[in-house]
Design an enzyme around this catalytic site. Structure first.
Site, PDB file in Angstrom:
ATOM      1  N   CYS A  16      -4.421  -1.446  -2.074  1.00 29.72           N
ATOM      2  CA  CYS A  16      -4.608  -0.011  -2.261  1.00 29.72           C
ATOM      3  C   CYS A  16      -5.504   0.164  -3.485  1.00 29.72           C
ATOM      4  O   CYS A  16      -5.120  -0.225  -4.593  1.00 29.72           O
ATOM      5  CB  CYS A  16      -3.250   0.646  -2.497  1.00 29.72           C
ATOM      6  SG  CYS A  16      -3.373   2.380  -2.948  1.00 29.72           S
ATOM      7  N   ASN A  17      -6.680   0.724  -3.271  1.00 36.18           N
ATOM      8  CA  ASN A  17      -7.619   0.913  -4.385  1.00 36.18           C
ATOM      9  C   ASN A  17      -7.050   1.870  -5.431  1.00 36.18           C
ATOM     10  O   ASN A  17      -7.220   1.676  -6.635  1.00 36.18           O
ATOM     11  CB  ASN A  17      -8.934   1.503  -3.875  1.00 36.18           C
ATOM     12  CG  ASN A  17      -9.692   0.549  -2.972  1.00 36.18           C
ATOM     13  OD1 ASN A  17     -10.602  -0.112  -3.408  1.00 36.18           O
ATOM     14  ND2 ASN A  17      -9.298   0.462  -1.710  1.00 36.18           N
ATOM     15  N   THR A  18      -6.365   2.908  -4.958  1.00 35.77           N
ATOM     16  CA  THR A  18      -5.846   3.932  -5.865  1.00 35.77           C
ATOM     17  C   THR A  18      -4.810   3.325  -6.814  1.00 35.77           C
ATOM     18  O   THR A  18      -4.769   3.661  -8.003  1.00 35.77           O
ATOM     19  CB  THR A  18      -5.227   5.086  -5.046  1.00 35.77           C
ATOM     20  OG1 THR A  18      -6.145   5.448  -4.016  1.00 35.77           O
ATOM     21  CG2 THR A  18      -4.926   6.285  -5.903  1.00 35.77           C
ATOM     22  N   CYS A  49     -11.041   2.847   0.089  1.00 35.20           N
ATOM     23  CA  CYS A  49      -9.641   3.188   0.346  1.00 35.20           C
ATOM     24  C   CYS A  49      -9.284   2.391   1.587  1.00 35.20           C
ATOM     25  O   CYS A  49     -10.030   2.412   2.579  1.00 35.20           O
ATOM     26  CB  CYS A  49      -9.485   4.688   0.600  1.00 35.20           C
ATOM     27  SG  CYS A  49      -7.863   5.131   1.273  1.00 35.20           S
ATOM     28  N   THR A  50      -8.177   1.655   1.510  1.00 37.78           N
ATOM     29  CA  THR A  50      -7.864   0.737   2.611  1.00 37.78           C
ATOM     30  C   THR A  50      -7.515   1.463   3.911  1.00 37.78           C
ATOM     31  O   THR A  50      -7.479   0.852   4.971  1.00 37.78           O
ATOM     32  CB  THR A  50      -6.711  -0.211   2.208  1.00 37.78           C
ATOM     33  OG1 THR A  50      -5.620   0.576   1.707  1.00 37.78           O
ATOM     34  CG2 THR A  50      -7.165  -1.194   1.149  1.00 37.78           C
ATOM     35  N   HIS A  51      -7.265   2.762   3.824  1.00 37.77           N
ATOM     36  CA  HIS A  51      -7.031   3.522   5.063  1.00 37.77           C
ATOM     37  C   HIS A  51      -8.313   3.707   5.884  1.00 37.77           C
ATOM     38  O   HIS A  51      -8.260   3.876   7.092  1.00 37.77           O
ATOM     39  CB  HIS A  51      -6.500   4.925   4.729  1.00 37.77           C
ATOM     40  CG  HIS A  51      -5.032   4.962   4.407  1.00 37.77           C
ATOM     41  ND1 HIS A  51      -4.505   4.395   3.278  1.00 37.77           N
ATOM     42  CD2 HIS A  51      -3.997   5.524   5.080  1.00 37.77           C
ATOM     43  CE1 HIS A  51      -3.192   4.604   3.263  1.00 37.77           C
ATOM     44  NE2 HIS A  51      -2.862   5.288   4.347  1.00 37.77           N
ATOM     45  N   TYR A  96      -1.073   8.503  -2.673  1.00 36.65           N
ATOM     46  CA  TYR A  96      -1.217   8.166  -4.088  1.00 36.65           C
ATOM     47  C   TYR A  96      -2.365   8.941  -4.737  1.00 36.65           C
ATOM     48  O   TYR A  96      -2.390   9.117  -5.953  1.00 36.65           O
ATOM     49  CB  TYR A  96      -1.484   6.669  -4.243  1.00 36.65           C
ATOM     50  CG  TYR A  96      -0.262   5.779  -4.169  1.00 36.65           C
ATOM     51  CD1 TYR A  96       1.019   6.307  -4.067  1.00 36.65           C
ATOM     52  CD2 TYR A  96      -0.392   4.397  -4.219  1.00 36.65           C
ATOM     53  CE1 TYR A  96       2.130   5.476  -4.007  1.00 36.65           C
ATOM     54  CE2 TYR A  96       0.711   3.562  -4.176  1.00 36.65           C
ATOM     55  CZ  TYR A  96       1.968   4.101  -4.068  1.00 36.65           C
ATOM     56  OH  TYR A  96       3.061   3.270  -4.031  1.00 36.65           O
ATOM     57  N   GLY A  97      -3.334   9.343  -3.927  1.00 38.14           N
ATOM     58  CA  GLY A  97      -4.495  10.050  -4.456  1.00 38.14           C
ATOM     59  C   GLY A  97      -4.132  11.329  -5.205  1.00 38.14           C
ATOM     60  O   GLY A  97      -4.909  11.829  -6.023  1.00 38.14           O
ATOM     61  N   ASP A 133       0.869  -1.195   0.000  1.00 35.47           N
ATOM     62  CA  ASP A 133       0.000   0.000   0.000  1.00 35.47           C
ATOM     63  C   ASP A 133       0.902   1.240   0.000  1.00 35.47           C
ATOM     64  O   ASP A 133       2.119   1.143   0.145  1.00 35.47           O
ATOM     65  CB  ASP A 133      -0.913  -0.011   1.233  1.00 35.47           C
ATOM     66  CG  ASP A 133      -1.862   1.180   1.275  1.00 35.47           C
ATOM     67  OD1 ASP A 133      -2.372   1.584   0.215  1.00 35.47           O
ATOM     68  OD2 ASP A 133      -2.082   1.736   2.370  1.00 35.47           O
ATOM     69  N   SER A 134       0.253   2.399  -0.110  1.00 34.40           N
ATOM     70  CA  SER A 134       1.008   3.651  -0.052  1.00 34.40           C
ATOM     71  C   SER A 134       1.345   4.036   1.387  1.00 34.40           C
ATOM     72  O   SER A 134       2.163   4.922   1.607  1.00 34.40           O
ATOM     73  CB  SER A 134       0.170   4.777  -0.667  1.00 34.40           C
ATOM     74  OG  SER A 134      -1.052   4.883   0.051  1.00 34.40           O
TER      75      SER A 134
HETATM   76  N1  DGL Z   1      -4.839   3.214   0.786  1.00 33.17           N
HETATM   77  C1  DGL Z   1      -4.992   3.795  -0.502  1.00 33.17           C
HETATM   78  C2  DGL Z   1      -6.251   3.267  -1.191  1.00 33.17           C
HETATM   79  O1  DGL Z   1      -6.773   2.208  -0.860  1.00 33.17           O
HETATM   80  C3  DGL Z   1      -4.968   5.276  -0.705  1.00 33.17           C
HETATM   81  C4  DGL Z   1      -4.287   6.261   0.114  1.00 33.17           C
HETATM   82  C5  DGL Z   1      -3.470   7.272  -0.714  1.00 33.17           C
HETATM   83  O2  DGL Z   1      -4.019   8.301  -1.177  1.00 33.17           O
HETATM   84  O3  DGL Z   1      -2.296   6.978  -0.881  1.00 33.17           O
HETATM   85  O4  DGL Z   1      -6.744   3.884  -2.105  1.00 33.17           O
END
Ligand code: DGL
Length: 273
Positions: free
Chosen positions: A74-76, A189-191, A42-43, A10-11
Site C-alpha cells: 500500500c503506497n499510502t 496505488c495498489t488498487h 487510508y487516503g 493493504d487497506s
Molecule cells: N492501496 C492503497 C495504496 O496503494 C490505497 C487505498 C486507500 O486509500 O486505502 O495507496
C-alpha cells in the site's frame, strides 16, 4: 521446520495485485493476506492516527504469524510509515510499495510523467524525495485521486462504476507541452492495476500504465533468497498450509469471499481488530 510465511498488507483489495506477482515468483511460499478494510480508505486518514494504527496492527500480525517478510502493499501506508515500522520492529523484515518514480524516469521518452495516487501519497515527503532523487530531469505531475481506490473496490467486487468519474479522475494525468506529451502514468496505488483496462479505454491517448507489482515481487524474491542463504544449509520443506486472508472488519461480503477464492485465499475465522 517449514519456512515462515510472507505477509502482504493493504487497506483493502489493492495488495492482491502484489500478492498475485509474489505467488508467481515464489509459488511454494505460504502467503497471508491482510486487508485492513475497517480502516479503508487510508487516503482519507490523518497521518499521526494512521501511523499509530499501522504500528499497532502490524505488531499483532507479527506476533500471530511471525512472517519472514512483511510486504506493505500500500503506497499510502508505506510512504508514511515504512521507516517507523522498521524502527519499531528492528527484527522484522519489511518490503514497501512506493511510487515507481525511478523506473518511470528511466523509461520515459518524452520526460512527461504522471503519478496517479491517493491524495495522501501525493502529499508525502517520501514521494517528493523520490522525485528529487530520481526524476529531477523530468516533468513530474502528481495527481491525487479521491475516488479511484473506492471505485476499484467496487469494480472488483462486481458493483457497476461510473465511467465519467474514471474519465474525470484520470484526465489530469494527460499533459501536452509543445510537441511532447505524457507517456507514462505511474500507478502509485495498489488498487489501480485492477482498473488498467478501464483506464486504457478512457485515456485520451495511449500511455504506459506502470504497475510496480512485478518489480516488488522480484525484490521479495531477492530478500527471501538472501534470508535463506544466511540461515539455512538445506532447503526448508514447503509449508502446505493454505494461504489465508484476514479482514480487520471481521465481515466479508459473498462477493469478497468469491474474490478471495479466485486468489486461492481462504478467509481466516479470526480477525486482528
Ligand atoms: N492501496 C492503497 C495504496 O496503494 C490505497 C487505498 C486507500 O486509500 O486505502 O495507496
Amino acid at each position: 521446520m517449514a519456512r515462515r510465511p510472507i505477509l502482504v498488507f493493504d487497506s483493502g483489495i489493492g495488495g492482491l495485485t502484489v500478492l498475485r506477482e509474489i505467488r508467481r515468483v515464489l509459488p511454494d511460499r505460504r502467503l497471508i493476506y491482510v486487508a485492513d478494510d475497517a480502516g479503508f480508505p487510508y487516503g482519507d486518514w490523518d497521518e499521526d492516527r494512521l501511523r499509530a494504527r499501522l504500528i499497532s496492527l502490524i505488531s499483532g500480525l507479527l506476533a500471530d504469524y511471525t512472517p519472514e517478510i512483511t510486504v506493505i502493499a500500500c503506497n499510502t501506508a508505506a510512504t508514511l510509515a515504512l521507516a517507523d515500522l522498521r524502527a519499531a520492529y528492528p527484527g522484522a523484515c519489511f518490503v514497501g510499495t512506493v511510487p515507481a518514480i525511478k523506473p518511470a524516469a528511466e523509461q520515459s521518452r518524452s520526460g512527461l510523467i504522471s503519478v496517479l495516487a491517493t491524495p495522501a501519497t501525493v502529499r508525502r515527503d517520501y514521494t517528493r524525495r523520490l522525485i528529487a532523487t530520481f526524476a529531477a530531469h523530468c516533468d513530474l505531475n502528481l495527481v491525487g485521486s479521491r475516488h479511484l481506490a473506492r471505485l476499484a473496490e467496487a469494480h472488483v467486487q462486481g458493483t457497476p462504476y461510473d465511467s465519467n468519474t474514471v474519465r474525470t479522475e484520470i484526465a489530469p494525468c494527460f499533459i501536452e507541452k509543445a510537441s511532447r506529451r505524457t507517456d507514462i502514468v505511474v500507478l502509485a496505488c495498489t488498487h489501480y492495476p485492477f482498473l488498467t483496462k478501464v483506464f486504457e479505454q478512457r485515456a485520451p491517448w495511449p500511455v504506459t500504465w506502470l504497475d510496480p507489482a512485478p518489480a516488488i515481487a522480484r525484490h521479495v524474491l531477492t530478500v527471501s533468497k538472501a534470508g535463506r542463504d544466511l540461515s539455512e544449509t538445506e532447503p526448508a520443506p514447503v509449508d502446505d498450509t493454505a494461504d489465508i486472508a484476514i479482514v480487520t472488519s471481521g465481515r466479508a461480503t459473498p462477493t469478497l469471499h468469491a474474490l478471495l477464492r479466485q486468489f486461492d485465499l481462504a478467509l481466516a475465522a479470526s480477525t486482528t481488530n
